[in-house]
Motif scaffolding. Structure first.
Motif, short mmCIF file in Angstrom:
data_model
loop_
_atom_site.label_atom_id
_atom_site.label_comp_id
_atom_site.label_asym_id
_atom_site.label_seq_id
_atom_site.Cartn_x
_atom_site.Cartn_y
_atom_site.Cartn_z
N LEU A 150 0.85 -1.19 0.00
CA LEU A 150 0.00 0.00 0.00
C LEU A 150 0.89 1.23 0.00
CD1 LEU A 150 -2.77 -0.82 2.62
CD2 LEU A 150 -3.02 -0.68 0.16
N CYS A 161 -4.15 12.60 2.13
CA CYS A 161 -4.70 11.90 3.29
C CYS A 161 -5.23 12.90 4.33
CB CYS A 161 -3.64 11.01 3.92
SG CYS A 161 -4.26 10.04 5.31
N CYS A 187 -8.92 3.04 6.13
CA CYS A 187 -7.98 2.00 5.70
C CYS A 187 -7.63 1.08 6.86
CB CYS A 187 -6.73 2.62 5.08
SG CYS A 187 -5.92 3.87 6.08
N VAL A 211 -2.43 -2.01 8.31
CA VAL A 211 -2.42 -0.57 8.56
C VAL A 211 -2.70 -0.27 10.04
CG1 VAL A 211 -3.47 1.64 7.96
CG2 VAL A 211 -3.26 -0.14 6.22
N ALA A 225 -7.50 -5.26 0.87
CA ALA A 225 -6.72 -4.08 0.52
C ALA A 225 -7.40 -3.29 -0.60
CB ALA A 225 -5.30 -4.48 0.10
N ALA A 256 -10.19 -1.36 0.90
CA ALA A 256 -9.70 -0.18 1.63
C ALA A 256 -9.33 0.94 0.66
CB ALA A 256 -8.48 -0.57 2.48
N VAL A 257 -8.73 0.60 -0.47
CA VAL A 257 -8.38 1.60 -1.48
C VAL A 257 -9.64 2.25 -2.02
CG1 VAL A 257 -7.42 1.89 -3.80
CG2 VAL A 257 -6.17 0.55 -2.09
N CYS A 283 -11.43 4.76 0.55
CA CYS A 283 -10.77 6.00 0.97
C CYS A 283 -11.47 7.20 0.32
CB CYS A 283 -9.29 5.99 0.57
SG CYS A 283 -8.42 7.48 1.08
N ILE A 311 -4.80 6.29 -0.86
CA ILE A 311 -3.99 5.07 -0.82
C ILE A 311 -4.19 4.31 -2.12
CG2 ILE A 311 -3.93 4.84 1.68
CD1 ILE A 311 -6.05 2.66 1.43
#
Length: 64
Positions: A4, A11, A17, A25, A47, A50-51, A54, A59
């Protein structure tokens, strides 16, 4: 395996995340992500989630 990458200027330390991928993370004292290592094949789907989650698109998942 993948990693990542965090786009630090984008951010805003919302922590999604970490909520979606706590295996990789952590959050610092201000809520910014600390990526602890590689994303294993077993965690790639989490993952990617999570991307996508966001809100600042800060990320991304990159191949190692």
């Amino acid at each position: 395996m993948s990693r990542l990458r965090v786009d630090w200027p984008s951010c805003e330390a919302r922590g999604l995340c970490h909520e979606l991928l706590p295996e990789v993370v952590d959050l610092d004292e201000w809520g910014y992500p600390i990526v602890r290592g590689e994303v294993t094949d077993e965690l790639v789907a989490d993952a990617r989630a999570a991307v996508r989650a966001c809100p600042r698109l800060a990320i991304r998942l990159v191949p190692r």
